[in-house]
Design a protein around this motif. Structure first.
Motif, PDB file in Angstrom:
ATOM      1  N   GLU A  90       0.819  -1.209   0.000  1.00 50.65           N
ATOM      2  CA  GLU A  90       0.000   0.000   0.000  1.00 50.65           C
ATOM      3  C   GLU A  90       0.857   1.265   0.000  1.00 50.65           C
ATOM      4  N   SER A  91       2.027   1.210   0.627  1.00 50.91           N
ATOM      5  CA  SER A  91       2.859   2.417   0.705  1.00 50.91           C
ATOM      6  C   SER A  91       3.310   2.874  -0.675  1.00 50.91           C
ATOM      7  N   LEU A  92       3.510   1.946  -1.606  1.00 50.57           N
ATOM      8  CA  LEU A  92       3.897   2.333  -2.965  1.00 50.57           C
ATOM      9  C   LEU A  92       2.731   2.934  -3.746  1.00 50.57           C
ATOM     10  N   GLN A  99      11.177   5.665  -0.613  1.00 52.27           N
ATOM     11  CA  GLN A  99      12.360   6.343  -0.093  1.00 52.27           C
ATOM     12  C   GLN A  99      13.122   5.567   0.978  1.00 52.27           C
ATOM     13  N   SER A 100      12.426   4.990   1.946  1.00 51.38           N
ATOM     14  CA  SER A 100      13.158   4.317   3.029  1.00 51.38           C
ATOM     15  C   SER A 100      13.925   3.104   2.519  1.00 51.38           C
ATOM     16  N   GLY A 101      13.447   2.498   1.433  1.00 50.66           N
ATOM     17  CA  GLY A 101      14.169   1.383   0.824  1.00 50.66           C
ATOM     18  C   GLY A 101      15.288   1.849  -0.085  1.00 50.66           C
ATOM     19  N   ILE A 102      14.977   2.775  -0.995  1.00 50.81           N
ATOM     20  CA  ILE A 102      15.977   3.270  -1.947  1.00 50.81           C
ATOM     21  C   ILE A 102      17.180   3.837  -1.213  1.00 50.81           C
ATOM     22  N   LEU A 438       8.718   3.629   3.236  1.00 44.64           N
ATOM     23  CA  LEU A 438       8.059   4.819   3.765  1.00 44.64           C
ATOM     24  C   LEU A 438       8.867   6.086   3.536  1.00 44.64           C
ATOM     25  N   ALA A 439       8.332   7.193   4.046  1.00 40.59           N
ATOM     26  CA  ALA A 439       9.026   8.476   4.076  1.00 40.59           C
ATOM     27  C   ALA A 439       8.515   9.233   5.304  1.00 40.59           C
ATOM     28  N   PRO A 440       9.328  10.078   5.899  1.00 38.02           N
ATOM     29  CA  PRO A 440       8.901  10.814   7.093  1.00 38.02           C
ATOM     30  C   PRO A 440       8.027  12.018   6.731  1.00 38.02           C
ATOM     31  N   GLU A 441       6.888  11.740   6.134  1.00 39.76           N
ATOM     32  CA  GLU A 441       6.005  12.811   5.681  1.00 39.76           C
ATOM     33  C   GLU A 441       4.608  12.256   5.454  1.00 39.76           C
ATOM     34  N   GLY A 442       3.633  13.164   5.403  1.00 44.91           N
ATOM     35  CA  GLY A 442       2.265  12.835   5.030  1.00 44.91           C
ATOM     36  C   GLY A 442       1.623  11.762   5.887  1.00 44.91           C
ATOM     37  N   ASN A 443       0.841  10.894   5.226  1.00 46.39           N
ATOM     38  CA  ASN A 443       0.109   9.850   5.939  1.00 46.39           C
ATOM     39  C   ASN A 443       1.010   8.894   6.702  1.00 46.39           C
TER      40      ASN A 443
END
Length: 565
Positions: A90-92, A99-102, A438-443
């Motif tokens: 769902e995160s994609l 981002q957290s993976g890349i 993930l990313a440290p932003e938004g939802n």
């Protein structure tokens, strides 16, 4: 007269010799890095040349030039890392940048533990839409292959692949009932697996501590795996027990591998619960014995002593039969509620009780709620919430499920650091985050993920390779790239080789480090400088470029294979 043709030929050769030799030009040169090719063999300081989406050459090429050059002296150049257990499903959809993976060098996310995003029936779509949490989306696909293509068309920075979850065809055909399928129903389930394999699924994946996966017996799993075996896929499983009954659960996986003639992998190998830590040596010996007689048994892991799942793993499966609605109805019933609370306090005889395995309610960290009124508890332990509410931890857990209308995201502290280190050195161990990207932003900030989402791979390379020196960097990179690619029979992935797709990572072995913690999980890892996915740069000097070149990666059964693939 005879000499005239000979003289002309000589003049022609002289003229050709005087012509300048055409210069070879490449799209990209990664110059002078320490190249780890993914085989586990010795690294070599050399150049990597890329054209389009392909590694064109590895080594020094006299006179060649490139449109872009990256100087990599003193840095590691490796294949992109493969996340063997991803929950980026769902995160994609929410954010394709991964981002957290890349930022850890992950260029392939492999999904599907237990449940997969397809195939999905119209009835299931309606149930699914009602149960969505912070991330909302339309379900615009029907099959697993269509879901993966939906991600590619939408735009993702990472490559994507998936197993078909063993529980998915079960739910599609017989719902959430605790019973064996009829012969006709089993055939329908097998057909759904067959379609997924022909669409490129990696194999079939089970998660046997959760309902409805828990309801599947061994013969049902063998029947699904027989279909997968015909397409050269893999069986991969969250074992029926990782604690008290782990040896019996491992025997089941080995039996399935033998009977279905299929490679089999253990998801996130662990001995859960302090009373079970000593069983790991016997587990390792059992796997080694199976491998010695020719069975293809492998494992993966994450690099933390805590796991993350939901409060469903703290309650007995009988209470959850029929799905979320019936589970909530049962724990509202005073007499059944009392029975559930009693069983939560006991070691499960025929089910995996992670609440009991953790040892106490202060070892359960609540990290994900759908109900806005409950988000204030994010990051608190179950013990703390129970104290605030003036109820027992067991009653509090049931109340939270009822109020949140979900299983409630929960971290369980279950494993020993000594066992983590022992597992890292196993020759058949690869790695998976068991988390979203993930990313440290938004939802994403509305819940506290397990720090493994941001740090699992960097933690291996920083803490366990550089600091603890448990394994060499060559071996670690092999476990992150070439090994899983080989287990999954991926084509042109996992190794830095001429002709392979250009999934390439440049990182600094001296500085790569995870920073995410349980208290503050939304922190990127550092030390990865550059990442290319299919020859397109998605990370430059540690910052995301915004590019989304990710593709669907297909398993060996895909019907679209040709000599060009």
């Amino acid at each position: 007269m005879m000499y005239r043709p000979l003289l002309s030929a000589c003049l022609m050769l002289c003229l050709m010799a005087c012509q300048p030799i055409p210069t070879q030009t490449f799209d990209l040169l990664i110059a002078g890095g320490t190249v780890y090719d993914g085989t586990g063999g010795p690294a070599k300081v050399t150049d990597v040349w890329i054209n389009g989406d392909t590694i064109a050459s590895i080594g020094k090429i006299s006179g060649a030039n490139a449109q872009q050059t990256i100087q990599a002296k003193g840095l590691a150049v490796s294949p992109g890392f493969i996340n063997m257990l991803s929950w980026a499903t769902e995160s994609l959809i929410e954010d394709g940048k991964s981002q957290s993976g890349i930022r850890q060098g992950v260029t392939l996310e492999i999904m599907g533990e237990g449940n997969s995003m397809g195939p999905v029936t119209e009835e299931r779509k309606l149930q699914w839409m009602k149960s969505q949490g912070d991330i909302k989306y339309d379900i615009k696909w029907n099959t697993l292959g269509e879901y993966l293509e939906y991600l590619e068309d939408k735009g993702v920075s990472t490559n994507v692949a998936s197993f078909i979850g063993a529980a998915t065809p079960r739910v599609n055909v017989i719902g959430f009932e605790n019973r064996a399928p009829s012969a006709e129903e089993l055939h329908l389930m097998q057909e759904q697996v067959r379609v997924a394999m022909e669409e490129g699924a990696m194999g079939v994946a089970s998660a046997l501590i959760y309902t409805p996966g828990f309801f599947a017996k061994t013969d049902e799993l063998i029947a699904l795996c027989e279909v997968v075996s015909a397409y050269e896929g893999m069986y991969i499983s969250h074992l029926r027990s990782e604690g008290k009954n782990i040896l019996t659960a491992l025997d089941e996986l080995i039996t399935i591998a033998k009977e279905a003639n299929i490679p089999a992998e253990v998801y996130h190998l662990k001995a859960a619960g302090k009373q079970n830590w000593g069983k790991l040596d016997t587990v390792i010996a059992k796997i080694d014995s199976a491998r010695k007689v020719g069975l293809r048994i492998t494992t993966d892991m994450y690099t933390y002593t805590a796991g993350a799942t939901g409060l469903d793993a703290a309650m007995p499966p009988w209470a959850q039969e029929g799905g979320l609605g019936k589970w909530i109805s049962r724990i509202k019933d005073p007499s059944l509620r009392k029975r559930v609370a009693t069983e939560m306090r006991q070691e499960g005889e025929d089910w995996e009780n992670l609440y009991y395995a953790a040892g106490s309610a202060d070892k359960l960290l609540l990290v994900g709620f759908n109900n806005l009124d409950l988000k204030k508890y994010t990051g608190m332990t179950l013990a703390q919430v129970a104290e605030e509410r003036g109820k027992s931890p067991e009653e509090t857990a049931m109340d939270l499920v009822i109020e949140d209308q979900s299983r409630v995201g929960t971290v369980y502290f279950l494993m020993s650091e000594e066992n983590i280190q022992k597992k890292i050195g196993l020759p058949w161990m690869s790695f998976g985050s068991d988390a979203a990207s993930l990313a440290p932003e938004g939802n994403f900030l509305k819940a506290n993920p397990h720090p493994r989402a941001y740090g699992n791979f960097a933690r291996l390379l920083g803490k366990y390779v550089r600091e603890e020196q448990l394994i060499s960097l060559e071996e670690a990179i092999h476990k992150l790239s070439g090994m899983p690619a080989t287990h999954l029979k991926l084509r042109k992935r996992g190794f830095l080789r001429e002709g392979n797709y250009a999934d390439v990572v440049i990182f600094d072995p001296a500085t790569i480090q995870d920073h995410a913690t349980f208290d503050d999980p939304h922190q990127y890892a550092t030390g990865v400088m550059h990442v290319w996915v299919n020859g397109v740069q998605v990370l430059e000097e540690g910052e995301h470029t915004g590019a989304t070149p990710g593709r669907v990666v297909r398993g060996p059964g895909w019907t679209g294979w040709s000599d060009k693939n």
